[in-house]
Design a protein around this motif. Structure first.
Motif, PDB file in Angstrom:
ATOM      1  N   ASP A  20       0.861  -1.191   0.000  1.00 60.00           N
ATOM      2  CA  ASP A  20       0.000   0.000   0.000  1.00 60.00           C
ATOM      3  C   ASP A  20       0.891   1.234   0.000  1.00 60.00           C
ATOM      4  N   LEU A  21       0.737   2.080  -1.025  1.00 65.29           N
ATOM      5  CA  LEU A  21       1.604   3.241  -1.192  1.00 65.29           C
ATOM      6  C   LEU A  21       0.773   4.509  -1.349  1.00 65.29           C
ATOM      7  N   LEU A  22       1.351   5.623  -0.955  1.00 70.09           N
ATOM      8  CA  LEU A  22       0.707   6.928  -1.077  1.00 70.09           C
ATOM      9  C   LEU A  22       1.338   7.671  -2.252  1.00 70.09           C
ATOM     10  N   ILE A  23       0.508   8.056  -3.234  1.00 71.69           N
ATOM     11  CA  ILE A  23       0.960   8.835  -4.395  1.00 71.69           C
ATOM     12  C   ILE A  23       0.403  10.241  -4.215  1.00 71.69           C
ATOM     13  N   GLU A  24       1.233  11.169  -3.768  1.00 72.28           N
ATOM     14  CA  GLU A  24       0.747  12.483  -3.348  1.00 72.28           C
ATOM     15  C   GLU A  24       0.254  13.350  -4.501  1.00 72.28           C
ATOM     16  N   ASN A  25       0.915  13.282  -5.659  1.00 72.77           N
ATOM     17  CA  ASN A  25       0.596  14.241  -6.719  1.00 72.77           C
ATOM     18  C   ASN A  25      -0.418  13.697  -7.724  1.00 72.77           C
ATOM     19  N   SER A  36      -4.183  13.992  -9.170  1.00 74.05           N
ATOM     20  CA  SER A  36      -5.142  15.112  -9.180  1.00 74.05           C
ATOM     21  C   SER A  36      -6.467  14.769  -9.826  1.00 74.05           C
ATOM     22  N   CYS A  37      -6.530  13.691 -10.608  1.00 76.62           N
ATOM     23  CA  CYS A  37      -7.774  13.414 -11.317  1.00 76.62           C
ATOM     24  C   CYS A  37      -7.815  11.945 -11.717  1.00 76.62           C
ATOM     25  N   ALA A  38      -8.961  11.563 -12.300  1.00 75.12           N
ATOM     26  CA  ALA A  38      -9.137  10.182 -12.724  1.00 75.12           C
ATOM     27  C   ALA A  38      -8.129   9.794 -13.809  1.00 75.12           C
ATOM     28  N   ALA A  39      -7.732  10.759 -14.637  1.00 79.61           N
ATOM     29  CA  ALA A  39      -6.750  10.467 -15.679  1.00 79.61           C
ATOM     30  C   ALA A  39      -5.402  10.087 -15.072  1.00 79.61           C
ATOM     31  N   CYS A  40      -5.051  10.730 -13.934  1.00 78.39           N
ATOM     32  CA  CYS A  40      -3.803  10.390 -13.247  1.00 78.39           C
ATOM     33  C   CYS A  40      -3.843   8.953 -12.737  1.00 78.39           C
ATOM     34  N   THR A  41      -4.983   8.571 -12.148  1.00 80.05           N
ATOM     35  CA  THR A  41      -5.088   7.204 -11.628  1.00 80.05           C
ATOM     36  C   THR A  41      -4.981   6.194 -12.764  1.00 80.05           C
ATOM     37  N   TRP A  42      -5.618   6.521 -13.896  1.00 77.79           N
ATOM     38  CA  TRP A  42      -5.525   5.625 -15.050  1.00 77.79           C
ATOM     39  C   TRP A  42      -4.082   5.503 -15.530  1.00 77.79           C
ATOM     40  N   LEU A  43      -3.368   6.608 -15.552  1.00 74.80           N
ATOM     41  CA  LEU A  43      -1.989   6.600 -16.013  1.00 74.80           C
ATOM     42  C   LEU A  43      -1.103   5.766 -15.090  1.00 74.80           C
ATOM     43  N   VAL A  44      -1.260   5.950 -13.774  1.00 73.05           N
ATOM     44  CA  VAL A  44      -0.467   5.177 -12.809  1.00 73.05           C
ATOM     45  C   VAL A  44      -0.756   3.690 -12.949  1.00 73.05           C
ATOM     46  N   GLU A  45      -2.044   3.334 -13.017  1.00 73.13           N
ATOM     47  CA  GLU A  45      -2.412   1.926 -13.147  1.00 73.13           C
ATOM     48  C   GLU A  45      -1.880   1.334 -14.445  1.00 73.13           C
ATOM     49  N   SER A  46      -2.014   2.071 -15.535  1.00 77.24           N
ATOM     50  CA  SER A  46      -1.566   1.566 -16.837  1.00 77.24           C
ATOM     51  C   SER A  46      -0.058   1.390 -16.870  1.00 77.24           C
ATOM     52  N   ALA A  47       0.676   2.346 -16.300  1.00 78.17           N
ATOM     53  CA  ALA A  47       2.138   2.267 -16.304  1.00 78.17           C
ATOM     54  C   ALA A  47       2.627   1.034 -15.559  1.00 78.17           C
ATOM     55  N   LEU A  48       1.981   0.713 -14.440  1.00 77.02           N
ATOM     56  CA  LEU A  48       2.414  -0.439 -13.642  1.00 77.02           C
ATOM     57  C   LEU A  48       1.955  -1.757 -14.251  1.00 77.02           C
ATOM     58  N   LYS A  49       0.733  -1.770 -14.803  1.00 76.99           N
ATOM     59  CA  LYS A  49       0.226  -3.020 -15.379  1.00 76.99           C
ATOM     60  C   LYS A  49       1.034  -3.454 -16.593  1.00 76.99           C
ATOM     61  N   TYR A 103       5.554  10.590 -10.815  1.00 80.40           N
ATOM     62  CA  TYR A 103       4.749  10.271  -9.633  1.00 80.40           C
ATOM     63  C   TYR A 103       5.646   9.686  -8.550  1.00 80.40           C
ATOM     64  N   GLN A 104       5.692  10.356  -7.404  1.00 83.25           N
ATOM     65  CA  GLN A 104       6.530   9.935  -6.285  1.00 83.25           C
ATOM     66  C   GLN A 104       5.697   9.150  -5.274  1.00 83.25           C
ATOM     67  N   ALA A 105       6.218   8.014  -4.820  1.00 84.93           N
ATOM     68  CA  ALA A 105       5.491   7.150  -3.892  1.00 84.93           C
ATOM     69  C   ALA A 105       6.178   7.122  -2.537  1.00 84.93           C
ATOM     70  N   GLN A 115      -9.568   8.920  -3.806  1.00 82.72           N
ATOM     71  CA  GLN A 115      -9.998   9.626  -2.596  1.00 82.72           C
ATOM     72  C   GLN A 115      -8.848   9.826  -1.617  1.00 82.72           C
ATOM     73  N   ASP A 116      -8.135   8.753  -1.269  1.00 88.29           N
ATOM     74  CA  ASP A 116      -7.030   8.882  -0.319  1.00 88.29           C
ATOM     75  C   ASP A 116      -5.669   8.723  -0.984  1.00 88.29           C
ATOM     76  N   LYS A 117      -5.656   8.713  -2.347  1.00 88.23           N
ATOM     77  CA  LYS A 117      -4.413   8.648  -3.119  1.00 88.23           C
ATOM     78  C   LYS A 117      -3.599   7.410  -2.780  1.00 88.23           C
ATOM     79  N   ARG A 118      -4.308   6.322  -2.482  1.00 83.97           N
ATOM     80  CA  ARG A 118      -3.659   5.066  -2.125  1.00 83.97           C
ATOM     81  C   ARG A 118      -3.505   4.185  -3.359  1.00 83.97           C
ATOM     82  N   LEU A 119      -2.300   3.688  -3.570  1.00 81.40           N
ATOM     83  CA  LEU A 119      -2.023   2.712  -4.616  1.00 81.40           C
ATOM     84  C   LEU A 119      -1.808   1.356  -3.955  1.00 81.40           C
ATOM     85  N   ARG A 120      -2.598   0.370  -4.339  1.00 83.88           N
ATOM     86  CA  ARG A 120      -2.364  -1.004  -3.889  1.00 83.88           C
ATOM     87  C   ARG A 120      -1.844  -1.788  -5.087  1.00 83.88           C
TER      88      ARG A 120
END
Length: 624
Positions: free
Chosen positions: A93-98, A100-113, A153-155, A126-131
């Protein structure tokens, strides 16, 4: 005097002046590598490491400054936020502070997948949590974090303290950006009135140029400071060959600013500094309100874990000592006093009591516990002290299982959210194509208006509301349901609610108040009803059970009883006028088996083992 590095305890070169803020104090560092690692530890809420360590940390050389994510692979550092699903698969479980929007979450998920070895990656905006889950034989956590870092994106480890600190910092930064934009909007608005008035009536060129230059001076910090998150997010999406929703926003602000600067330098055309700043302020205000909503909703998963006590009573060699909850271990003997929260899954070895397990079962009535029964972490002991042996620590308890389910539910995106994200990306591409087509058309028709009409298409068509509203609404729904006692373990449930045509409820405490009252009395012996009620009330006055509270309001006479004995989970017995009276379950009060009424909830009263009366108990329906 020789000064030592606070991190690795090596001698510091006197010519250097490098410090890191640890627990509010500037600590000396020997190099920027140690400074980077120390700040990661402090920012992650793990600075207690420095007071607990038994030897200095390994020195991080300057050429390893950019490789500080290697620290995340060390068990001593990651044990609090990384778990092992099985022999080879891990979860963090990681905190990604920066974000800002749904597009950011999609980008983070896509980059890791897309990274080899990644099993799954889910972000809760909501809480900027990456699992993230990965196969330890194919990749490492540091590799995944370096991949994220390449996209900007800094974790850091997700812990409750770091989340609160991140939210406070985010709030302050947002207010600063919003404040600069608001002041700029007010100032440039006054200059714009003069410029627009000058377009209607005559204004000398030198006064017009003066107002334009002052407007540009005020607009510049708004564009490069207040609007900087839009440009940063747009750049991240471009690096990932994606079209985020901040891309049209950035293009609109950037192009309008550049053309206004060009018009100011050349002294021709029109300037739109007031429109740029107003657009930036209004968009920031919308993001700020959305951020406040996320922060106020809180984190239901973290709140669930917060019910555990910070300390527990360790029972050892007939003495009791108070120990931090973090030090609890399997086979520890613990003392749970009445009213205390049970700190860990355990087995009762001594004592009898009632335990409130509503946290897990929703059942409003306490459950009887005696030696050999299981106690669950997070439940509440009610009546008497219990001594128990710990069987599971907090990491493997049933409460932690529920916590993981809730985190998964928050991270898992239902179909409607995935559809919204896909539509937002495609919509952005459509907007860019439409704006370019509009610019080409008007360039051929009216070149002086082409750029401003194209910018208008970019501005008014931004899909911010589409991308922000869906995750915010889903988070609000899950949090509201949690507050009502409904645990959502899959985001898809929200989608399926509209298709439900039947609902089955557990009655007590759900459809009823859980406040039991006496409905009727049936007498079977030569005693009258008033006498039976007096005996029942006197017996139940020795108990704090919810059933006993049903007899307390009665006006019946209180009798003096002798040799009162309470059997947890069965009933109460006492001596009165040479007879033994018992109240409770059928098998407890009567010597011979008797039939239980098929309707309603009943308890029995006996005299010397013979049935005397029955009492029907009623729990009233909730008005809603």
């Amino acid at each position: 005097m020789t000064e030592l590095c606070y991190h690795c305890k090596q001698v510091i070169d006197p010519s250097l002046s490098i410090t890191a803020n640890i627990d509010g104090k500037e600590r000396p560092m020997c190099c920027y590598g140690c400074k980077a690692v120390a700040e990661i530890i402090a920012d992650s809420g793990l600075s207690q490491y420095y007071s607990l360590r038994t030897q200095p940390a390994e020195k991080f050389e300057q050429d390893r400054f950019n490789d500080h994510y290697q620290l995340f692979d060390q068990t001593a550092f990651n044990k609090d936020f990384v778990s092992c699903d099985d022999e080879d698969n891990f979860c963090a479980d990681l905190l990604i502070e920066n974000l800002s929007c749904a597009a950011c979450t999609w980008l983070v998920e896509s980059a890791l997948k897309d990274q080899q070895g990644t099993i799954s990656a889910n972000v809760n905006l909501q809480d900027k949590r990456l699992r993230v889950r990965w196969n330890g034989k194919k990749t490492s956590l540091s590799t995944l974090l370096e991949k994220l870092g390449s996209y900007g994106y800094q974790a850091k480890p997700f812990v409750a303290d770091s989340l609160r600190e991140s939210q406070v910092a985010e709030h302050r930064t947002f207010l600063k950006r919003l404040g600069v934009a608001f002041i700029g909007m007010m100032q440039v608005g006054m200059f714009a009135i003069g410029l627009h008035a000058g377009d209607i009536s005559y204004i000398a060129d030198e006064y017009r140029d003066y107002l334009r230059w002052i407007s540009a001076l005020v607009a510049t910090p708004v564009v490069f400071y207040s609007a900087s998150p839009f440009f940063q997010n747009a750049w991240r999406s471009l690096k990932a060959f994606s079209a985020g929703m901040d891309l049209p926003v950035s293009l609109a602000i950037g192009i309008a600013y550049l053309f206004s600067i060009f018009a100011t330098l050349r002294g021709i055309g029109s300037v739109y500094f007031d429109s740029i700043i107003m657009f930036t302020f209004l968009l920031l205000l919308g993001r700020y309100l959305e951020m406040r909503a996320r922060h106020q909703l809180g984190d239901p998963a973290t709140a669930l874990k917060a019910i555990l006590p910070r300390t527990f009573n360790q029972h050892k060699n007939h003495s009791v000592s108070i120990i931090p909850i973090a030090d609890i271990k399997v086979d520890n003997e613990i003392l749970i006093k009445p009213g205390e929260v049970i700190p860990a899954d355990s087995l009762v070895i001594e004592g009898r009591s009632n335990v409130d397990e509503a946290t897990f079962t929703g059942e409003s009535q306490p459950q009887a516990k005696h030696p050999g029964n299981i106690l669950l972490a997070g439940t509440i002991n009610i009546d008497s002290p219990l001594i128990a042996r710990v069987t599971q620590t907090s990491d493997t308890s049933r409460l932690n299982t529920i916590y993981d389910l809730l985190v998964e539910a928050q991270a898992h995106k239902p179909n409607i959210a995935n559809l919204t994200d896909k539509l937002a990306v495609r919509f952005v591409i459509f907007i860019l194509v439409a704006s370019l087509s509009t610019a080409l058309y008007w360039w051929l028709t009216a070149p002086e208006d082409a750029i401003w009409i194209a910018l208008s298409v970019l501005v008014v068509s931004c899909p911010c509301a589409l991308s922000l509203a869906t995750p915010t609404a889903l988070t609000a729904a899950i949090t509201r349901l949690k507050n009502l006692g409904v645990l959502v373990v899959s985001g898809d449930v929200i989608d399926k609610l509209v298709k439900i045509d039947r609902v089955i409820f557990d009655k007590t405490g759900t459809l009823t108040h859980g406040s039991i009252q006496l409905a009727q009395t049936i007498v079977y012996a030569d005693l009258d009803e008033t006498t039976c009620l007096s005996i029942a009330k006197s017996l139940e006055s020795h108990s704090e059970h919810p059933i006993a509270r049903a007899f307390k309001p009665l006006s019946a006479e209180h009798l003096i009883l002798h040799n009162v004995q309470q059997t947890i989970g069965a009933g109460i017995a006492a001596e009165l006028d040479g007879h033994i009276y018992k109240i409770g379950r059928n098998d407890f009060v009567c010597n011979d088996s008797i039939d239980q009424p098929t309707q309603g909830q009943w308890i029995a009263l006996s005299r010397d083992g013979e049935l005397v009366a029955r009492f029907e108990l009623l729990d009233t329906l909730r008005i809603d």
